[in-house]
Design a protein around this motif. Structure first.
Motif, short mmCIF file in Angstrom:
data_model
loop_
_atom_site.label_atom_id
_atom_site.label_comp_id
_atom_site.label_asym_id
_atom_site.label_seq_id
_atom_site.Cartn_x
_atom_site.Cartn_y
_atom_site.Cartn_z
N GLU A 249 0.84 -1.21 0.00
CA GLU A 249 0.00 0.00 0.00
C GLU A 249 0.87 1.25 0.00
OE1 GLU A 249 -2.57 0.41 3.45
OE2 GLU A 249 -4.05 1.44 2.19
N GLU A 250 1.89 1.24 0.88
CA GLU A 250 2.75 2.43 1.00
C GLU A 250 3.52 2.69 -0.28
OE1 GLU A 250 5.38 1.75 4.36
OE2 GLU A 250 4.46 3.49 5.32
N SER A 251 4.01 1.60 -0.92
CA SER A 251 4.87 1.85 -2.08
C SER A 251 4.08 2.09 -3.36
CB SER A 251 5.90 0.74 -2.26
OG SER A 251 5.43 -0.48 -1.85
N LEU A 252 2.82 1.64 -3.43
CA LEU A 252 2.13 1.73 -4.73
C LEU A 252 0.92 2.67 -4.76
CD1 LEU A 252 2.28 -2.00 -5.91
CD2 LEU A 252 3.72 -0.09 -6.61
N THR A 253 0.51 3.18 -3.59
CA THR A 253 -0.65 4.09 -3.62
C THR A 253 -0.29 5.33 -4.45
OG1 THR A 253 -1.52 3.30 -1.54
CG2 THR A 253 -2.20 5.51 -2.18
N GLY A 254 -1.16 5.69 -5.38
CA GLY A 254 -0.92 6.85 -6.24
C GLY A 254 -0.04 6.55 -7.44
N HIS A 255 0.32 5.27 -7.64
CA HIS A 255 1.18 4.93 -8.78
C HIS A 255 0.42 5.20 -10.09
CE1 HIS A 255 3.80 2.82 -11.51
NE2 HIS A 255 4.68 2.66 -10.53
N PRO A 256 1.05 5.91 -11.03
CA PRO A 256 0.32 6.29 -12.26
C PRO A 256 -0.12 5.09 -13.11
CG PRO A 256 2.67 6.91 -12.38
CD PRO A 256 2.39 6.48 -10.97
N GLU A 257 0.52 3.94 -12.93
CA GLU A 257 0.13 2.78 -13.74
C GLU A 257 -0.91 1.89 -13.06
OE1 GLU A 257 3.30 0.46 -15.66
OE2 GLU A 257 4.62 2.16 -15.27
N LEU A 258 -1.42 2.37 -11.89
CA LEU A 258 -2.43 1.57 -11.18
C LEU A 258 -3.70 2.38 -11.01
CD1 LEU A 258 -0.81 -0.31 -8.14
CD2 LEU A 258 -1.95 -1.31 -10.12
N GLU A 259 -4.79 1.79 -11.36
CA GLU A 259 -6.09 2.46 -11.18
C GLU A 259 -6.41 2.42 -9.68
OE1 GLU A 259 -9.70 3.62 -10.94
OE2 GLU A 259 -9.92 1.44 -11.25
N ALA A 260 -6.63 3.60 -9.08
CA ALA A 260 -6.70 3.72 -7.62
C ALA A 260 -7.78 2.81 -7.00
CB ALA A 260 -6.95 5.18 -7.22
N ASP A 261 -8.98 2.80 -7.60
CA ASP A 261 -10.06 2.00 -7.00
C ASP A 261 -9.76 0.51 -7.10
OD1 ASP A 261 -11.40 4.23 -6.32
OD2 ASP A 261 -12.80 4.19 -8.03
N ALA A 262 -9.19 0.12 -8.25
CA ALA A 262 -8.89 -1.32 -8.44
C ALA A 262 -7.84 -1.75 -7.42
CB ALA A 262 -8.39 -1.56 -9.86
N PHE A 263 -6.85 -0.88 -7.16
CA PHE A 263 -5.80 -1.23 -6.19
C PHE A 263 -6.38 -1.28 -4.77
CE2 PHE A 263 -1.92 0.16 -3.66
CZ PHE A 263 -1.39 -1.12 -3.63
N ALA A 264 -7.26 -0.31 -4.45
CA ALA A 264 -7.88 -0.31 -3.12
C ALA A 264 -8.72 -1.58 -2.92
CB ALA A 264 -8.74 0.94 -2.94
N ASP A 265 -9.45 -1.99 -3.97
CA ASP A 265 -10.26 -3.22 -3.87
C ASP A 265 -9.36 -4.45 -3.72
OD1 ASP A 265 -12.52 -1.75 -4.10
OD2 ASP A 265 -12.88 -2.22 -6.23
N TRP A 266 -8.25 -4.42 -4.44
CA TRP A 266 -7.30 -5.54 -4.37
C TRP A 266 -6.76 -5.68 -2.94
CZ3 TRP A 266 -2.08 -6.18 -3.23
CH2 TRP A 266 -1.47 -7.34 -3.70
N LEU A 267 -6.37 -4.54 -2.33
CA LEU A 267 -5.84 -4.59 -0.96
C LEU A 267 -6.90 -5.13 0.01
CD1 LEU A 267 -3.87 -1.23 -0.73
CD2 LEU A 267 -2.91 -3.52 -0.37
N LYS A 268 -8.14 -4.66 -0.21
CA LYS A 268 -9.23 -5.09 0.66
C LYS A 268 -9.44 -6.60 0.55
CE LYS A 268 -13.89 -3.62 1.54
NZ LYS A 268 -15.06 -3.03 0.93
N ALA A 269 -9.40 -7.10 -0.67
CA ALA A 269 -9.62 -8.54 -0.88
C ALA A 269 -8.45 -9.34 -0.30
CB ALA A 269 -9.79 -8.82 -2.38
N ARG A 270 -7.22 -8.84 -0.46
CA ARG A 270 -6.06 -9.56 0.09
C ARG A 270 -6.12 -9.56 1.63
NH1 ARG A 270 -4.37 -13.08 -3.43
NH2 ARG A 270 -3.38 -12.27 -5.30
#
Ligand SMILES: C[S@@+](CC[C@H](N)C(=O)[O-])C[C@H]1O[C@@H](n2cnc3c(N)ncnc32)[C@H](O)[C@@H]1O
Length: 298
Positions: A249-270
């Motif tokens: 989360e710390e290293s990839l939040t706001g990464h331009p190649e990651l869609e923010a909502d998709a990453f947040a959902d991924w973290l939640k599921a993990r």
């Protein structure tokens, strides 16, 4: 959840206990000179390796210098070492705030805690050790240029353990393409840290060590493999897994190649997979035992 780095290092102990390559460890034991010896551990954190080496009866008589740049780790170590030594039946004598002697009839280890950047410590250090330890540390440094400086800290052995080597695996798959992208970008953040770092430091160390003229006595994998047993993670490994996801989360939040909502959902599921005991985490790493050629020029 509260994220505390010392707590993460504590929770990592059982994962590292399993991961450390036992052939490389046996080679270390076979090559250690007669004790007492001088040991320097760099990037030592809170002292978990010291505790392990005493618990595993690898170290009985030694002067043990622990170097770490984080004041929080050194303060934690200063309070925690007497605790675990007492629990292990050892007597404890505090010589100074950052110097402790732990001993019984057959063992005596004098521990010195140094809060310092490793390269400042190298410049100041007068007496090379018989054994240098760097555990879960070399993959954070600029390589190969740091290697001769680090190795100047030992006139004998270097035990270089848990060097990350480019493979992270999280199972079960959530979304194959997204999983792969996140893992790739996570590794990329290790390669682009301003202070140095290498997501394939394990395999690269063979060439770097040979290039520096060093003898590799033993090498092998030291993978972290974390999974639930009977639906529960062992020891404090649930916290360890949450901390690993926190690193993502710390290293990839706001990464331009990651869609923010998709990453947040991924973290939640993990995180939900950790809570249900479903998540399996594997990180490929490598251990080395090196014998110096006794050339101290840096
Ligand atoms: C991944 S942690 C491993 C800690 C410990 N070896 C363990 O496994 O429990 C890396 C450690 O290196 C320390 N560190 C990072 N850069 C450093 C530097 N330049 N000098 C000294 N310590 C450093 C950090 O403070 C941290 O405690």
């Amino acid at each position: 959840m509260e994220y505390s780095f010392p707590h993460y290092l504590l929770s990592k102990q059982s994962v590292d206990d399993r991961a450390l390559n036992k052939d490389v460890l046996n080679a270390l034991k076979a090559n250690l000179p007669q004790q007492p010896i001088r040991i320097i551990e760099v990037g030592a954190g809170i002292g978990t390796m010291l505790r392990r080496l005493m618990r595993w009866d690898v170290v009985q008589r030694a002067e043990y210098v622990m170097v770490d740049e984080l004041a929080e780790n050194i303060e934690y170590a200063s309070a925690w070492i007497p605790e675990f030594a007492t629990e292990a039946g050892l007597s404890v004598e505090r010589i100074e705030q950052n110097q402790v002697r732990v001993f019984d009839k057959t063992r005596e280890v004098r521990i010195r805690l140094e809060r310092a950047d490793v390269f400042d410590f190298i410049r100041r250090n007068k007496a090379p050790a018989d054994l240098l330890i760097a555990h879960a540390f070399l993959d954070l440094l600029p390589m190969p240029e740091s290697l001769p400086k680090l190795l100047s800290l030992t006139k004998g052995l270097a035990w270089l353990t848990v060097n990350f080597d480019g493979v992270t695996s999280l199972e079960p798959v959530l979304d194959a393409a997204l999983d792969e992208n996140i893992e790739r970008l996570y590794h990329q953040t290790m390669d682009t840290r301003s202070l140095g770092g290498d997501s394939q430091s394990g395999r690269h160390l063979f060439g770097y060590l040979r290039g520096a003229g060093e003898n590799i006595l033993a090498a092998g994998a030291s993978d972290w493999v974390v999974h639930a047993v009977g639906g529960e993670y062992l020891e404090d490994e649930k916290y360890f897994l949450h901390f690993i996801l926190h690193f993502f989360e710390e290293s990839l939040t706001g990464h331009p190649e990651l869609e923010a909502d998709a990453f947040a959902d991924w973290l939640k599921a993990r995180r939900a997979q950790v809570e249900s005991g479903e998540l399996v985490y594997i990180a490929h790493q490598m251990d080395f035992l090196v014998k110096r050629n006794n050339d101290f020029s840096v």
